[in-house]
Write a protein that holds these residues in place. Structure first.
Motif, short mmCIF file in Angstrom:
data_model
loop_
_atom_site.label_atom_id
_atom_site.label_comp_id
_atom_site.label_asym_id
_atom_site.label_seq_id
_atom_site.Cartn_x
_atom_site.Cartn_y
_atom_site.Cartn_z
N ASP A 298 -14.34 -18.03 -0.13
CA ASP A 298 -14.68 -16.75 0.95
C ASP A 298 -15.37 -15.79 -0.33
OD1 ASP A 298 -13.82 -17.87 3.15
OD2 ASP A 298 -12.13 -16.43 3.29
N TYR A 299 -15.98 -15.08 -0.04
CA TYR A 299 -16.60 -13.97 -0.90
C TYR A 299 -15.71 -12.56 -0.98
CZ TYR A 299 -20.85 -16.55 -0.40
OH TYR A 299 -21.77 -17.75 -0.54
N ILE A 300 -14.95 -12.48 -1.91
CA ILE A 300 -14.17 -11.29 -2.32
C ILE A 300 -14.52 -10.74 -3.54
CG2 ILE A 300 -11.33 -10.98 -2.43
CD1 ILE A 300 -11.15 -13.46 -1.27
N ASP A 301 -14.24 -9.27 -3.16
CA ASP A 301 -14.46 -8.44 -4.55
C ASP A 301 -13.52 -8.88 -5.83
OD1 ASP A 301 -16.29 -6.78 -3.33
OD2 ASP A 301 -14.92 -5.37 -2.79
N VAL A 302 -13.98 -8.73 -6.89
CA VAL A 302 -13.29 -8.74 -8.10
C VAL A 302 -13.63 -7.57 -8.99
CG1 VAL A 302 -12.86 -10.05 -10.32
CG2 VAL A 302 -12.94 -11.07 -8.30
N GLY A 303 -12.72 -6.73 -9.51
CA GLY A 303 -12.83 -5.64 -9.97
C GLY A 303 -12.18 -5.15 -11.50
N VAL A 304 -12.94 -4.66 -12.29
CA VAL A 304 -12.25 -4.15 -13.55
C VAL A 304 -12.71 -2.79 -13.63
CG1 VAL A 304 -12.10 -4.47 -15.78
CG2 VAL A 304 -12.88 -6.46 -14.72
N PHE A 305 -11.42 -1.80 -14.00
CA PHE A 305 -11.51 -0.56 -13.91
C PHE A 305 -11.13 0.12 -15.19
CE2 PHE A 305 -10.65 -2.29 -9.83
CZ PHE A 305 -11.62 -1.50 -8.82
N ALA A 306 -11.71 1.27 -15.63
CA ALA A 306 -11.44 2.19 -16.72
C ALA A 306 -10.20 3.04 -16.39
CB ALA A 306 -12.33 3.00 -17.12
N GLU A 307 -9.69 3.73 -17.26
CA GLU A 307 -8.38 4.77 -16.83
C GLU A 307 -9.06 5.70 -15.95
OE1 GLU A 307 -5.37 7.79 -19.40
OE2 GLU A 307 -7.32 6.67 -20.33
N GLU A 308 -8.23 5.99 -14.95
CA GLU A 308 -8.61 7.17 -14.04
C GLU A 308 -8.70 8.32 -14.73
OE1 GLU A 308 -5.72 6.94 -10.96
OE2 GLU A 308 -5.96 5.25 -10.06
N THR A 309 -9.60 9.34 -14.11
CA THR A 309 -9.70 10.47 -14.50
C THR A 309 -9.84 11.48 -13.39
OG1 THR A 309 -12.05 10.29 -14.44
CG2 THR A 309 -11.18 9.81 -16.51
N LYS A 310 -10.13 12.95 -13.57
CA LYS A 310 -10.25 13.81 -12.56
C LYS A 310 -11.69 14.13 -12.24
CE LYS A 310 -5.67 14.33 -11.75
NZ LYS A 310 -5.04 14.08 -10.61
N ASP A 311 -12.33 14.33 -11.17
CA ASP A 311 -13.51 14.85 -10.81
C ASP A 311 -13.29 16.29 -10.89
OD1 ASP A 311 -12.31 15.78 -8.38
OD2 ASP A 311 -13.36 14.17 -7.06
N GLU A 312 -14.73 16.65 -10.61
CA GLU A 312 -14.68 18.50 -10.76
C GLU A 312 -13.94 19.00 -9.76
OE1 GLU A 312 -18.28 16.62 -8.18
OE2 GLU A 312 -17.22 16.27 -9.83
N GLU A 313 -13.34 18.61 -8.58
CA GLU A 313 -12.71 19.11 -7.64
C GLU A 313 -11.09 18.97 -8.04
OE1 GLU A 313 -13.77 21.12 -5.30
OE2 GLU A 313 -15.63 20.60 -5.81
N GLY A 314 -10.93 17.99 -9.19
CA GLY A 314 -9.43 17.98 -9.61
C GLY A 314 -8.78 16.83 -8.94
N ARG A 315 -9.50 16.19 -8.19
CA ARG A 315 -9.16 14.82 -7.39
C ARG A 315 -9.22 13.73 -8.50
NH1 ARG A 315 -12.41 16.82 -3.08
NH2 ARG A 315 -13.94 15.56 -4.00
#
Length: 368
Positions: A298-315
């Motif tokens: 089946d076609y399934i997402d595979v992901g690699v992610f950098a460290e989480e940050t905050k956007d301009e709204e602080g989210r």
């Protein structure tokens, strides 16, 4: 009737025609008026553009006291309880904006439930609730970004899994569903997943064509779940029909897991990330007995992610370095990808788009 304070504004249809917005509220409950108003502004414009014009000259929303805790969509009017939304505290930027989302859901019923009235057959209520939940989800994604939807998708998944776990009789397949945990939560997930496979414009056109056939009917035949399914199936390539069959005609569960994730720094300052995965699809019967499925992959997402940050709204901001679908066969598999940037996490189906029995083990920290 009440001593209301009235907020007035205007939204516009694609042809420029105005729609009056009226929000009736307790004079001291002004905290989230911008969220209610934004949902109406965004939804009237976007839903009209994508699915067909809003049908009234005005859209109203009115607060009522917390002797009940619901919102419900009537033609051009939505009563919305004080018990949630009106006095909600969104001081934490990471809190999900359910005021916006619920308002968008109830607005969406002006199309799904009022323009297209479902017939009285098993499964038909998904036309009202699944489409409203899904289209509200898309509107929320447009406002807050796809990266911020993972927690909400996981919440939809958890609610569906809890619902089926406490089922007292049996779980029907989705096309014949007759339970709220299927109408709302499973429906939103599988439509969101289908959009991910076939694309935004393709699913929008399929839903719009479905609406054009059945909107404002005064005599039968009215729309049933099989009618919506027909439009979606016609819009889906043969190579992805398995997804429709799994989600609409069968009860399908995944057991996806990331067993290990490592990365090696290369000479060109990129990283080679190695992800060891395990995947298995199961078919469940109406009583919950699960049988491993036999399939090529089946076609399934595979992901690699950098460290989480905050956007301009602080989210909280999720930062994908790599996100792509792979055809993953049952069992264990090793996938290697090259990324620019420091990899922090990696895994399979990281945004919980599939119905996974244990979504918490989909993503793992990367050892460099």
């Amino acid at each position: 009737s009440a001593g209301y304070t009235l907020l007035k504004d205007t939204a516009y249809l694609p042809d420029g025609s105005p729609v009056n917005i009226e929000i009736f509220h307790h004079k001291d409950h002004y905290f989230n008026l911008d969220r209610f108003n934004a949902a109406y502004q965004d939804g009237i414009t976007y839903f009209s553009d994508v699915y067909g014009d809003f049908q009234h000259r005005q859209m109203r929303l009115l607060e009522f006291p917390r002797y009940a805790g619901f919102a419900q969509s009537f033609p051009n009017t939505v009563p919305f309880s004080e018990a949630f939304g009106w006095v909600a505290d969104f001081s934490d930027p990471d809190d999900f904006d359910y005021t916006y989302f619920v308002t968008a859901h109830e607005l969406a019923h002006q199309w799904w439930g009022h323009q297209v009235v479902p017939n009285y057959t098993r499964g038909a209520n998904l036309i009202s609730e699944s489409l409203a939940e899904y289209t509200a989800l898309i509107l929320t994604e447009r406002k807050y970004g796809a990266e911020n939807m993972q927690r909400f998708l996981e919440q939809e998944l958890d609610t569906y899994l809890r619902g089926r776990a406490s089922e007292s009789k049996k779980e029907n397949v989705y096309i014949d569903c007759n339970r709220p945990y299927q109408w709302y939560y499973k429906g939103a997930l599988i439509l969101y997943g289908l959009r991910d496979y076939i694309g935004d414009s393709t699913i929008n056109q399929a839903i719009r064509s479905f609406r054009e056939e059945f909107a404002f009917r005064e005599k039968p035949p009215f729309a049933g779940s099989h009618d919506l399914y027909r439009y979606l199936k016609n819009a889906t390539p043969d190579s992805l029909h398995y997804y429709l069959e799994d989600t609409w005609e069968k009860i399908t569960l995944y057991d996806n897991k990331t067993e290990d994730a490592t990365a090696v720094l290369r000479e060109d300052s990129t990283y080679e990330v190695t992800i060891k995965l395990a995947s298995q699809k199961y078919y469940a019967d109406s009583l919950g007995k699960e049988t491993p499925a036999e399939y090529a992959g089946d076609y399934i997402d595979v992901g690699v992610f950098a460290e989480e940050t905050k956007d301009e709204e602080g989210r909280r901001k999720i930062n994908p370095l790599y996100l792509m679908k792979h055809k993953i066969s049952p069992g264990q598999k090793e996938i290697k990808v090259i990324v620019k940037g420091n990899p922090e996490k990696a895994g399979i189906d990281p945004f919980n788009k599939l119905i996974d029995r244990r979504p918490d083990d989909n993503v793992s920290s990367v050892e460099i």
